[in-house]
Design an enzyme around this catalytic site. Structure first.
Site, PDB file in Angstrom:
ATOM      1  N   ASP A 111       0.625  -1.330   0.185  1.00  0.00           N
ATOM      2  CA  ASP A 111       0.227  -0.431  -0.419  1.00  0.00           C
ATOM      3  C   ASP A 111       0.794   1.387   0.149  1.00  0.00           C
ATOM      4  O   ASP A 111       0.998   1.915   0.757  1.00  0.00           O
ATOM      5  CB  ASP A 111      -1.188  -0.379   0.922  1.00  0.00           C
ATOM      6  CG  ASP A 111      -2.461   0.935   0.921  1.00  0.00           C
ATOM      7  OD1 ASP A 111      -2.377   1.476  -0.368  1.00  0.00           O
ATOM      8  OD2 ASP A 111      -2.878   0.589   1.890  1.00  0.00           O
ATOM      9  N   SER A 205      -5.599   8.095   5.690  1.00  0.00           N
ATOM     10  CA  SER A 205      -5.211   7.401   5.058  1.00  0.00           C
ATOM     11  C   SER A 205      -4.046   7.821   3.855  1.00  0.00           C
ATOM     12  O   SER A 205      -4.028   9.624   3.603  1.00  0.00           O
ATOM     13  CB  SER A 205      -6.093   6.680   3.335  1.00  0.00           C
ATOM     14  OG  SER A 205      -6.648   4.911   3.912  1.00  0.00           O
TER      15      SER A 205
END
Length: 259
Positions: A111, A205
């Site tokens: 990620d 995020s």
């Protein structure tokens, strides 16, 4: 429930895990205006998407789960209502770099995403890059989280200014015990407060986990509600990707990420 902490087109994607993109810091306080000079806002016509981190004058690092079309980046932002004179806005110069061996069906695998800006950013009072790590943080390290994510663990309550909090690096066993249904990769960091109360959440995020002044982690995913006891956050371990980052910046777009 585990939450991928990402807001896409102002919707929360309810999945078997939860990405933390577009999340706020739970249990934090307003950041000092000068302590988040590397923090970047990713946004599109629908609004705020994610956070990112300036790592060089024309490169921003964020989470792969923040990948979106037609987004821009704003640097030097503190208040949504009061502009800093040195705020700067940039577009991606080219398609963002993702790990070529990333699993397409797993939004939290590898990620990490590196974005080249369409023009260099000038350092200023509220803008400066953050150093990449020389080594990973040790268990017990005190680290700083920051972002415009929700400040409520159960609902979307977004602040006008970024919030910051201190959390600890925890043993991977803690995250593996908390999320037995979702693999917790060795290329991630487990971080939080065991008793709960402080955490990243919806809207955070892509933002940084900063330990001893170094950029050690990228906000990726965690539990929902956020900030619960024994449910820490999971962060991409930047130190495992420094060679990949340096290779991409040097022009080797075919560089491989760690397995």
């Amino acid at each position: 429930m585990v939450l991928i902490r990402v807001l896409a087109n102002l919707l929360i994607l309810q999945l078997s895990y939860a990405q933390k993109s577009s999340e706020l810091v739970i249990g934090g306080d307003e950041c000092n205006i000068n302590e988040h000079r590397s923090l970047v806002v990713l946004f599109n016509s629908s609004g705020f998407l994610c956070a990112g981190t300036l790592v060089q004058d024309e490169w921003v690092l964020t989470a792969a789960n923040c990948d979106s079309k037609n987004f821009q980046m704003q640097l030097g932002v503190h208040s949504k209502k009061v502009l800093n004179e040195d705020e700067q806005t940039r577009d991606p110069k080219e398609e963002a770099s993702l790990c070529p061996n990333r699993k397409k069906d797993d939004e939290v695998d590898k990620d990490i995403m590196l974005i080249k800006l369409d023009s260099r950013v000038s350092n200023s009072e509220h803008i400066a890059p953050l150093s990449l790590p020389s080594s990973p943080p040790s268990v017990g390290s005190v680290c700083r989280i920051m972002g415009w994510g929700t400040i409520s663990p159960t609902k979307e309550t977004y602040p006008d200014v970024p919030h910051c909090a201190n959390i600890n690096i925890l043993d991977h066993a803690v995250c593996r015990a908390a999320y037995p249904w979702q693999p917790v990769s060795s290329t991630t960091l487990c971080a939080g407060i065991l008793q709960g109360g402080k955490d990243t959440c919806w809207g955070d995020s892509g933002g940084p986990l900063i330990c001893n002044g170094e950029f050690q982690g990228i906000v990726s995913w965690g539990a929902h509600p956020c900030g619960q006891p024994h449910n820490p956050g999971v962060y991409t371990k930047v130190s495992d990707y420094t060679e990949w980052i340096k290779s991409i910046i040097a022009g080797n777009t075919a560089a491989a990420c760690p397995p």
